[in-house]
Design an enzyme around this catalytic site. Structure first.
Site, PDB file in Angstrom:
ATOM      1  N   LYS A 177       0.887  -1.177   0.000  1.00 37.80           N
ATOM      2  CA  LYS A 177       0.000   0.000   0.000  1.00 37.80           C
ATOM      3  C   LYS A 177       0.918   1.219   0.000  1.00 37.80           C
ATOM      4  CE  LYS A 177      -1.709   2.984   2.231  1.00 37.80           C
ATOM      5  NZ  LYS A 177      -1.473   4.416   1.845  1.00 37.80           N
ATOM      6  N   GLY A 230       7.402   5.051   7.791  1.00 33.93           N
ATOM      7  CA  GLY A 230       6.560   6.228   7.943  1.00 33.93           C
ATOM      8  C   GLY A 230       6.762   6.858   9.305  1.00 33.93           C
ATOM      9  N   SER A 231       5.723   7.519   9.778  1.00 34.33           N
ATOM     10  CA  SER A 231       5.853   8.300  11.002  1.00 34.33           C
ATOM     11  C   SER A 231       5.725   7.417  12.243  1.00 34.33           C
ATOM     12  CB  SER A 231       4.788   9.395  11.015  1.00 34.33           C
ATOM     13  OG  SER A 231       3.515   8.796  10.966  1.00 34.33           O
ATOM     14  N   GLY A 235       3.442   4.162  13.212  1.00 30.20           N
ATOM     15  CA  GLY A 235       4.211   2.976  13.624  1.00 30.20           C
ATOM     16  C   GLY A 235       3.613   2.321  14.862  1.00 30.20           C
ATOM     17  N   GLU A 252      10.493   1.352   9.989  1.00 27.99           N
ATOM     18  CA  GLU A 252      11.487   2.397   9.683  1.00 27.99           C
ATOM     19  C   GLU A 252      10.781   3.719   9.939  1.00 27.99           C
ATOM     20  OE1 GLU A 252      14.556   1.867   8.959  1.00 27.99           O
ATOM     21  OE2 GLU A 252      14.530  -0.238   8.396  1.00 27.99           O
ATOM     22  N   CYS A 285      14.155  11.172   6.001  1.00 23.58           N
ATOM     23  CA  CYS A 285      14.148  10.683   7.385  1.00 23.58           C
ATOM     24  C   CYS A 285      15.499  10.852   8.067  1.00 23.58           C
ATOM     25  CB  CYS A 285      13.709   9.219   7.414  1.00 23.58           C
ATOM     26  SG  CYS A 285      14.664   8.196   6.287  1.00 23.58           S
ATOM     27  N   GLU A 386      10.371  16.127  15.049  1.00 23.74           N
ATOM     28  CA  GLU A 386      10.668  15.966  13.628  1.00 23.74           C
ATOM     29  C   GLU A 386       9.833  16.971  12.822  1.00 23.74           C
ATOM     30  OE1 GLU A 386       9.411  12.367  11.542  1.00 23.74           O
ATOM     31  OE2 GLU A 386      11.400  12.263  10.632  1.00 23.74           O
TER      32      GLU A 386
HETATM   33  P1  NAD Z   1       2.819   8.537   7.500  1.00 21.52           P
HETATM   34  O1  NAD Z   1       3.111   7.715   8.714  1.00 21.52           O
HETATM   35  O2  NAD Z   1       1.797   9.599   7.589  1.00 21.52           O
HETATM   36  O3  NAD Z   1       2.365   7.599   6.300  1.00 21.52           O
HETATM   37  C1  NAD Z   1       3.138   6.504   5.894  1.00 21.52           C
HETATM   38  C2  NAD Z   1       2.234   5.476   5.274  1.00 21.52           C
HETATM   39  O4  NAD Z   1       1.355   4.986   6.287  1.00 21.52           O
HETATM   40  C3  NAD Z   1       1.355   5.997   4.138  1.00 21.52           C
HETATM   41  O5  NAD Z   1       1.261   5.005   3.136  1.00 21.52           O
HETATM   42  C4  NAD Z   1       0.002   6.198   4.829  1.00 21.52           C
HETATM   43  O6  NAD Z   1      -1.087   6.076   3.947  1.00 21.52           O
HETATM   44  C5  NAD Z   1       0.011   5.046   5.813  1.00 21.52           C
HETATM   45  N1  NAD Z   1      -0.879   5.219   6.980  1.00 21.52           N
HETATM   46  C6  NAD Z   1      -1.334   6.369   7.530  1.00 21.52           C
HETATM   47  N2  NAD Z   1      -2.161   6.100   8.576  1.00 21.52           N
HETATM   48  C7  NAD Z   1      -2.202   4.747   8.683  1.00 21.52           C
HETATM   49  C8  NAD Z   1      -2.873   3.855   9.574  1.00 21.52           C
HETATM   50  N3  NAD Z   1      -3.655   4.283  10.546  1.00 21.52           N
HETATM   51  N4  NAD Z   1      -2.672   2.515   9.409  1.00 21.52           N
HETATM   52  C9  NAD Z   1      -1.864   2.056   8.431  1.00 21.52           C
HETATM   53  N5  NAD Z   1      -1.230   2.848   7.549  1.00 21.52           N
HETATM   54  C10 NAD Z   1      -1.391   4.184   7.670  1.00 21.52           C
HETATM   55  O7  NAD Z   1       4.237   9.111   7.021  1.00 21.52           O
HETATM   56  P2  NAD Z   1       4.525  10.031   5.781  1.00 21.52           P
HETATM   57  O8  NAD Z   1       4.027  11.392   6.122  1.00 21.52           O
HETATM   58  O9  NAD Z   1       4.063   9.385   4.532  1.00 21.52           O
HETATM   59  O10 NAD Z   1       6.137   9.999   5.762  1.00 21.52           O
HETATM   60  C11 NAD Z   1       6.908  10.780   6.598  1.00 21.52           C
HETATM   61  C12 NAD Z   1       7.418   9.980   7.784  1.00 21.52           C
HETATM   62  O11 NAD Z   1       8.086   8.802   7.335  1.00 21.52           O
HETATM   63  C13 NAD Z   1       8.451  10.745   8.575  1.00 21.52           C
HETATM   64  O12 NAD Z   1       8.237  10.542   9.945  1.00 21.52           O
HETATM   65  C14 NAD Z   1       9.763  10.120   8.132  1.00 21.52           C
HETATM   66  O13 NAD Z   1      10.819  10.283   9.046  1.00 21.52           O
HETATM   67  C15 NAD Z   1       9.367   8.708   7.945  1.00 21.52           C
HETATM   68  N6  NAD Z   1      10.306   8.008   7.050  1.00 21.52           N
HETATM   69  C16 NAD Z   1      11.187   7.105   7.569  1.00 21.52           C
HETATM   70  C17 NAD Z   1      12.103   6.454   6.747  1.00 21.52           C
HETATM   71  C18 NAD Z   1      13.077   5.463   7.316  1.00 21.52           C
HETATM   72  O14 NAD Z   1      13.609   4.675   6.534  1.00 21.52           O
HETATM   73  N7  NAD Z   1      13.330   5.446   8.602  1.00 21.52           N
HETATM   74  C19 NAD Z   1      12.102   6.725   5.377  1.00 21.52           C
HETATM   75  C20 NAD Z   1      11.213   7.644   4.873  1.00 21.52           C
HETATM   76  C21 NAD Z   1      10.304   8.277   5.722  1.00 21.52           C
END
Ligand code: NAD
Length: 483
Positions: A177, A230-231, A235, A252, A285, A386
């Site tokens: 997804k 993601g965030s 997570g 991650e 990130c 962040e």
């Molecule tokens: P986000 O957590 O908002 O979204 C990430 C993904 O999760 C998207 O596909 C989103 O649709 C999905 N999502 C959102 N709510 C969800 C839920 N309740 N259940 C399941 N999935 C859900 O993050 P973002 O805004 O897309 O990305 C930015 C974040 O990602 C930052 O915190 C950044 O540091 C982190 N990031 C980390 C790495 C790493 O490798 N450590 C790499 C890139 C980004």
């Protein structure tokens, strides 16, 4: 508005969502329509997981490691051939400058081929057990089963490969997804996987929103492993979902990485390396968001960074001259400008930037100025939270022990860097920084052989490196009475 909706891919076939809903993706630099995507939800996730389960139990299980290696190598060739498609999806979906997007080619290509190489190296063991000579015992590594992957929007070309390649190598199957903000690269990769000969159902894509499609995947009882990037907040929800079916999780998450600059370093090199904070508009990130500078060179360094920030060409990613694009959306614009205001309220001084960019070139997009805050104390919220924007906090220090303490004084531990010409300081600081990756006299290079991931709240598990495959493999012990 004459674009045809782009479908979900299940069982190798492109189809509309079960509910028939769609959503629009617009270019964050211009507001122009980029694509209309099918909006999947729990019903589509159910279909995709069922397809992935059938594929896992079907002919895919008879593909040998060499077969899977050959598929990945063929996929790598196709990605090389069509990489410009991936470049354009990242430029239009997230506003990434085209030079940066094209620059990802080498890493993507190396990454797929590295994983292909691992396919024939997975093996069990024959331990020296103490059951006696009547027993022969060994271990085998088997695929964990159906995997789920949820990716963010900030680096689509790499994020999707990090999820797809280990699945193919280990013989698992996948439902991915992608972020609703950046689905283009993943959809194109999955088309190319099918062209390379990956059987239907092995890799399925459901586009849609996080709280619906994402949550349904994270909570699905028939998903054995979930890899999330993601965030931090989402997570935590993924961990909640892992209770259903006791699925494994790999996370991650975010960062607030320290970039420690000692007075004995090559200052010009350190300035150039530190300016990577502005790459991808700070939406990285591992971005070096906190620059810790030894006091004798603090003013000079802040001035150098500010000069760099003020000289950047900000604009539409399609322009090859552009060095920094827009933020991803209105929510991110509010968030980043909110932190820019907060920095001043907390007592920091904006040595460069500090707000939204306006004017004809910027008004239709989400542009902010590259920002350098001086006089930052590590306790300030701008130094702890962040921001995920082009904002760097410059913090002075007097001694290496203080630098190490401040570097680690955050709940994150994704990455960090040290700039020095002393081998001793380089070793001491790289040992002292509690983070998954530490760069010395550079910032940002990644290699597929080197595991990537976070300490503390930056995540669980590692992508890249042989260790990554452990997340996708079960270990079975076989104990045979032979006499
Ligand atoms: P986000 O957590 O908002 O979204 C990430 C993904 O999760 C998207 O596909 C989103 O649709 C999905 N999502 C959102 N709510 C969800 C839920 N309740 N259940 C399941 N999935 C859900 O993050 P973002 O805004 O897309 O990305 C930015 C974040 O990602 C930052 O915190 C950044 O540091 C982190 N990031 C980390 C790495 C790493 O490798 N450590 C790499 C890139 C980004």
């Amino acid at each position: 508005m004459n674009k045809a909706p782009v479908g979900i891919i299940i069982d190798g076939k492109t189809r509309p969502s079960v509910a028939g809903r769609t959503f629009e993706k617009r270019n964050p630099a211009t507001g122009d329509l980029v694509s209309i995507l099918s909006e999947g939800d729990a019903a589509d996730i159910d279909l995709a997981v069922a397809a992935a389960r059938r594929a896992f139990e079907g002919p895919w299980s008879r593909f040998t490691p060499s077969d899977r290696q050959a598929l990945l190598l063929r996929f790598a060739e196709l990605v090389d051939e069509h990489f410009e498609d991936i470049v354009m999806t990242d430029v239009l979906d997230i506003g990434m400058p085209i030079t940066r997007s094209r620059g990802r080619r080498g890493l993507v290509s190396k990454m797929i081929r590295y994983y292909a190489g691992l396919a024939t190296s997975i093996h069990g063991e024959t331990p020296s057990h103490s059951l006696g000579d009547d027993f022969f015992a060994y271990t085998v590594r088997e695929p964990v089963g159906v995997c789920g992957a949820i990716t963010p929007w900030n680096g689509p070309a790499i994020a999707a490969i990090w999820k797809i390649a280990p699945v193919i190598v280990t013989g698992c199957t996948l439902v991915i997804k992608p972020s609703e903000e950046a689905s283009g690269a993943t959809l194109r990769y999955v088309e190319l996987l099918h062209e390379a000969g990956v059987p239907p159902g092995v890799v399925n894509v459901v586009t849609g929103y996080g709280p619906t499609a994402g949550a349904a995947l994270a909570m699905h009882p028939d998903v054995n492993m979930l890899s999330f990037t993601g965030s931090e907040g989402v997570g935590e929800q993924i961990i909640e979902g892992s209770k259903i079916g006791f699925k494994r999780v790999a996370l991650e998450l975010g960062g607030k990485s320290p970039n420690v600059v000692f007075a004995d370093c090559d200052i010009e090199a350190a300035l150039a390396g530190s300016s990577i904070i502005f790459a991808n508009s700070g939406q990285v990130c591992t971005a070096p968001t906190r620059v810790l500078v030894e006091r004798p060179i603090y003013d000079q360094f802040v001035e150098g960074l500010a000069r760099y920030a003020n000289g950047l060409k900000v604009g539409n990613g399609l322009d090859p001259e552009t060095q920094m694009g827009p933020l991803i959306n209105a929510r991110q614009l509010d968030r980043v400008t909110g932190y820019m205001d907060l920095g001043t309220q907390e007592g920091a001084r904006a040595a460069a930037g500090g707000g939204r960019l306006t004017g004809a070139a910027y008004d239709k997009g989400y542009f902010v100025s590259p920002t350098v805050f001086a006089g930052v104390d590590n306790a300030m919220r701008i130094a702890q939270e962040e921001i995920f924007g082009p904002v760097v906090c410059a913090i002075p220090f007097d001694a290496p022990e203080e630098a190490a303490r401040v570097a680690n004084d955050t709940r994150y531990g994704l990455a960090g860097a040290v700039w020095t010409n002393s081998v001793q300081t380089a070793h001491q600081m790289s040992r002292a920084i509690r983070a998954g990756t530490v760069w010395v006299n550079s910032y940002g290079p990644l290699d597929p052989t080197l595991p990537f991931g976070g300490f503390k709240s930056s995540g669980v598990g590692r992508e890249q490196g042989f260790q990554n495959l452990d997340d996708y493999l079960e270990t079975k012990s076989v104990i045979m009475k032979i006499a």
